[in-house]
Design a protein around this motif. Structure first.
Motif, PDB file in Angstrom:
ATOM      1  N   ASP A  16      32.416  39.331  46.527  1.00 24.54           N
ATOM      2  CA  ASP A  16      33.724  39.998  46.524  1.00 24.54           C
ATOM      3  C   ASP A  16      34.868  39.007  46.667  1.00 24.54           C
ATOM      4  OD1 ASP A  16      32.519  42.438  46.212  1.00 24.54           O
ATOM      5  OD2 ASP A  16      32.553  42.957  48.342  1.00 24.54           O
ATOM      6  N   ASP A  17      34.641  37.909  47.399  1.00 23.62           N
ATOM      7  CA  ASP A  17      35.702  36.926  47.605  1.00 23.62           C
ATOM      8  C   ASP A  17      36.021  36.175  46.321  1.00 23.62           C
ATOM      9  OD1 ASP A  17      37.491  35.600  49.505  1.00 23.62           O
ATOM     10  OD2 ASP A  17      36.291  33.818  49.087  1.00 23.62           O
ATOM     11  N   GLN A  18      35.023  36.037  45.442  1.00 23.09           N
ATOM     12  CA  GLN A  18      35.234  35.293  44.191  1.00 23.09           C
ATOM     13  C   GLN A  18      35.692  36.196  43.058  1.00 23.09           C
ATOM     14  OE1 GLN A  18      31.208  33.888  44.218  1.00 23.09           O
ATOM     15  NE2 GLN A  18      31.796  31.798  44.826  1.00 23.09           N
ATOM     16  N   ALA A  19      35.581  37.509  43.233  1.00 25.02           N
ATOM     17  CA  ALA A  19      35.950  38.452  42.169  1.00 25.02           C
ATOM     18  C   ALA A  19      37.446  38.392  41.898  1.00 25.02           C
ATOM     19  CB  ALA A  19      35.546  39.866  42.570  1.00 25.02           C
ATOM     20  N   GLY A  20      37.810  38.653  40.657  1.00 25.69           N
ATOM     21  CA  GLY A  20      39.222  38.719  40.273  1.00 25.69           C
ATOM     22  C   GLY A  20      39.769  37.452  39.662  1.00 25.69           C
ATOM     23  N   ILE A  55      31.542  35.019  26.858  1.00 26.04           N
ATOM     24  CA  ILE A  55      32.848  35.485  27.353  1.00 26.04           C
ATOM     25  C   ILE A  55      33.930  34.487  26.914  1.00 26.04           C
ATOM     26  CG2 ILE A  55      32.329  37.000  29.311  1.00 26.04           C
ATOM     27  CD1 ILE A  55      32.695  33.240  29.745  1.00 26.04           C
ATOM     28  N   LYS A  56      35.185  34.912  27.062  1.00 28.78           N
ATOM     29  CA  LYS A  56      36.320  34.044  26.748  1.00 28.78           C
ATOM     30  C   LYS A  56      36.831  33.386  28.036  1.00 28.78           C
ATOM     31  CE  LYS A  56      37.809  36.730  22.717  1.00 28.78           C
ATOM     32  NZ  LYS A  56      38.911  37.484  22.083  1.00 28.78           N
ATOM     33  N   PRO A  57      37.578  32.286  27.921  1.00 24.94           N
ATOM     34  CA  PRO A  57      38.051  31.576  29.121  1.00 24.94           C
ATOM     35  C   PRO A  57      38.907  32.447  30.045  1.00 24.94           C
ATOM     36  CG  PRO A  57      38.326  30.203  27.181  1.00 24.94           C
ATOM     37  CD  PRO A  57      37.929  31.554  26.682  1.00 24.94           C
ATOM     38  N   GLU A  58      39.558  33.482  29.500  1.00 27.52           N
ATOM     39  CA  GLU A  58      40.426  34.327  30.324  1.00 27.52           C
ATOM     40  C   GLU A  58      39.684  35.497  30.971  1.00 27.52           C
ATOM     41  OE1 GLU A  58      41.194  35.459  25.946  1.00 27.52           O
ATOM     42  OE2 GLU A  58      40.877  33.625  27.139  1.00 27.52           O
ATOM     43  N   TYR A  59      38.356  35.579  30.748  1.00 30.40           N
ATOM     44  CA  TYR A  59      37.576  36.675  31.339  1.00 30.40           C
ATOM     45  C   TYR A  59      37.710  36.645  32.858  1.00 30.40           C
ATOM     46  CZ  TYR A  59      33.559  39.400  32.952  1.00 30.40           C
ATOM     47  OH  TYR A  59      32.758  40.312  33.596  1.00 30.40           O
ATOM     48  N   LYS A  60      37.984  37.829  33.469  1.00 36.39           N
ATOM     49  CA  LYS A  60      38.105  37.928  34.918  1.00 36.39           C
ATOM     50  C   LYS A  60      36.790  38.431  35.507  1.00 36.39           C
ATOM     51  CE  LYS A  60      43.081  38.282  35.526  1.00 36.39           C
ATOM     52  NZ  LYS A  60      44.176  39.000  36.198  1.00 36.39           N
ATOM     53  N   LEU A  61      36.309  37.702  36.488  1.00 36.33           N
ATOM     54  CA  LEU A  61      35.014  37.995  37.088  1.00 36.33           C
ATOM     55  C   LEU A  61      35.062  39.231  37.977  1.00 36.33           C
ATOM     56  CD1 LEU A  61      34.156  34.324  38.016  1.00 36.33           C
ATOM     57  CD2 LEU A  61      32.918  35.710  36.337  1.00 36.33           C
ATOM     58  N   ASN A  62      33.947  39.955  37.992  1.00 35.63           N
ATOM     59  CA  ASN A  62      33.788  41.123  38.853  1.00 35.63           C
ATOM     60  C   ASN A  62      32.691  40.847  39.875  1.00 35.63           C
ATOM     61  OD1 ASN A  62      35.595  42.977  37.330  1.00 35.63           O
ATOM     62  ND2 ASN A  62      34.074  42.669  35.718  1.00 35.63           N
ATOM     63  N   GLY A  64      29.365  40.964  41.658  1.00 41.64           N
ATOM     64  CA  GLY A  64      28.040  41.253  41.123  1.00 41.64           C
ATOM     65  C   GLY A  64      27.746  40.605  39.792  1.00 41.64           C
ATOM     66  N   ASP A  65      28.767  40.063  39.095  1.00 42.16           N
ATOM     67  CA  ASP A  65      28.535  39.340  37.841  1.00 42.16           C
ATOM     68  C   ASP A  65      27.593  38.161  38.101  1.00 42.16           C
ATOM     69  OD1 ASP A  65      30.104  40.932  36.260  1.00 42.16           O
ATOM     70  OD2 ASP A  65      31.801  39.545  36.137  1.00 42.16           O
ATOM     71  N   VAL A  66      26.703  37.920  37.149  1.00 41.83           N
ATOM     72  CA  VAL A  66      25.819  36.756  37.232  1.00 41.83           C
ATOM     73  C   VAL A  66      26.279  35.749  36.185  1.00 41.83           C
ATOM     74  CG1 VAL A  66      23.457  35.892  37.022  1.00 41.83           C
ATOM     75  CG2 VAL A  66      23.887  38.135  38.062  1.00 41.83           C
ATOM     76  N   VAL A  67      26.710  34.574  36.658  1.00 41.71           N
ATOM     77  CA  VAL A  67      27.252  33.541  35.776  1.00 41.71           C
ATOM     78  C   VAL A  67      26.191  32.476  35.521  1.00 41.71           C
ATOM     79  CG1 VAL A  67      29.082  31.830  35.440  1.00 41.71           C
ATOM     80  CG2 VAL A  67      29.556  33.937  36.729  1.00 41.71           C
ATOM     81  N   ARG A  68      25.930  32.222  34.236  1.00 49.89           N
ATOM     82  CA  ARG A  68      25.041  31.121  33.843  1.00 49.89           C
ATOM     83  C   ARG A  68      25.886  29.879  33.651  1.00 49.89           C
ATOM     84  NH1 ARG A  68      23.660  28.067  29.410  1.00 49.89           N
ATOM     85  NH2 ARG A  68      21.443  27.637  29.071  1.00 49.89           N
ATOM     86  N   ARG A 157      39.354  32.667  48.241  1.00 47.62           N
ATOM     87  CA  ARG A 157      40.102  33.399  47.225  1.00 47.62           C
ATOM     88  C   ARG A 157      40.743  34.649  47.812  1.00 47.62           C
ATOM     89  NH1 ARG A 157      41.542  33.406  42.292  1.00 47.62           N
ATOM     90  NH2 ARG A 157      40.593  31.369  42.052  1.00 47.62           N
ATOM     91  N   SER A 158      40.070  35.300  48.745  1.00 47.08           N
ATOM     92  CA  SER A 158      40.645  36.492  49.369  1.00 47.08           C
ATOM     93  C   SER A 158      41.929  36.143  50.121  1.00 47.08           C
ATOM     94  CB  SER A 158      39.637  37.135  50.329  1.00 47.08           C
ATOM     95  OG  SER A 158      39.198  36.201  51.308  1.00 47.08           O
TER      96      SER A 158
END
Length: 323
Positions: A16-20, A55-62, A64-68, A157-158
């Motif tokens: 949650d802290d990294q989301a957004g 994804i594109k560079p401007e994609y905003k993370l949510n 629970g997203d899993v980033v490779r 980030r929060s």
């Protein structure tokens, strides 16, 4: 030597802290020292995936997203180029407050808030070198390179989101001390003048009062009257580039040591007294702490160079009173 593990694909689940935040900004914190151009390249090529999708560079993370994150070769040493150890050590002694959410630092005059435009070293690069294991360090706001004093850096980030919201709501109280030319009128408690930013061909930024500019407001209070000058406290209500400096000049009272928005007669007067830098210092900041939700105030003492100039002016006043 990089281990085979460090050069393997990694997967990171967003909390949650990294989301957004944008994926490119997230990757910059994960791939420290990797040039932005390389980060954009691996995103565009599809090497970075979110939930197994391009994804594109401007994609905003949510959450629970899993980033490779693909293996990226980073510089073996000195991921932060040209960061001088002595300047990094100076930053340690300049920290006014630090906890798990944020840092308040007394930025030295002459230090840019970040590298760029020919500068390899900035405040944020220095702090990242000082705290190499910190997963997140970002500027909350900025100060001009030649302005000293209180500046906030978020460690989560929060906390960054919380403080940015306060800045938008104008609930962060920032106070600056400035030595200005002449006698500041007691009746002038604020300057409201729209500011327009212009970038010259040389790349230099200049700001002008212009009706087509953005609404800007600064409040002022007299702290001390001195021979040929006034020490004022400035409180910017808006946060425009060079706002206090341009509003002071617009009011007819340029700041001592300001080579960009200058009063030549005033400079000729104060320079022999020891004026060697811009006399603008962010001496106090008050905000709501992101964790406690209570008001928190930090103060930065006036640097010796500025105290020296004030002392010289006070001596002049004493001498004139004795005559």
């Amino acid at each position: 030597m990089k281990t085979s593990e460090s050069l393997s694909v990694t997967f990171h689940t967003i909390d949650d802290d990294q989301a957004g935040q944008r994926i490119d900004n997230f990757l910059r914190t994960q791939l420290k020292g990797v040039p932005k151009s390389m980060i954009y390249r691996i995103v565009r090529k599809g090497e970075v995936r979110v939930n197994k999708k391009r994804i594109k560079p401007e994609y905003k993370l949510n959450g629970g997203d899993v980033v490779r994150i693909p293996p990226v070769r980073q510089p073996e040493e000195n991921a932060l180029p040209s960061v001088k150890l002595d300047r990094v050590a100076e930053l340690e002694s300049a920290i006014l407050f630090e906890d798990e959410r944020l840092i308040v630092i007394n930025k030295p005059s002459g230090t840019a808030v970040h590298g760029g435009s020919g500068l390899s070293f900035g405040l944020i690069e220095g702090l990242r070198a000082l705290r190499p294991n910190a997963p997140f360090l970002e500027l909350v706001h900025r100060l001009d390179r030649d302005t000293s004093g209180c500046i906030l850096v978020a460690k989560k980030r929060s906390a960054l989101r919380h403080l940015h919201e306060q800045l938008r709501e104008k609930t962060v109280d920032k106070r600056y001390l400035a030595l200005v030319a002449g006698e500041w009128p007691k009746a002038r408690t604020k300057v409201k003048a729209p500011l327009h930013k212009n970038v010259l061909q040389s790349g230099e930024r200049m700001v002008f009062v212009n009706d087509q500019g953005k609404p800007s407001e600064t409040h002022f209070a007299i702290k001390e009257s001195l021979p040929g000058a006034t020490l004022v406290e400035a409180s910017p209500i808006t946060g425009r580039t060079h706002q206090i400096r341009v509003h002071c000049l617009h009011a007819g009272h340029a700041i001592a040591g300001d080579t960009k928005y200058t009063d030549e007669a005033f400079e000729a007067y104060v320079k022999p007294l020891g004026s060697s830098r811009l006399f603008l210092h962010a001496h106090k900041i008050t905000f709501i702490h992101p964790a406690t939700e209570k008001q928190h105030t930090c103060m930065a003492p006036l640097p010796n160079a500025l105290e020296t100039l004030l002392t010289a002016l006070r001596r002049q006043e004493s001498s004139s009173n004795e005559i």
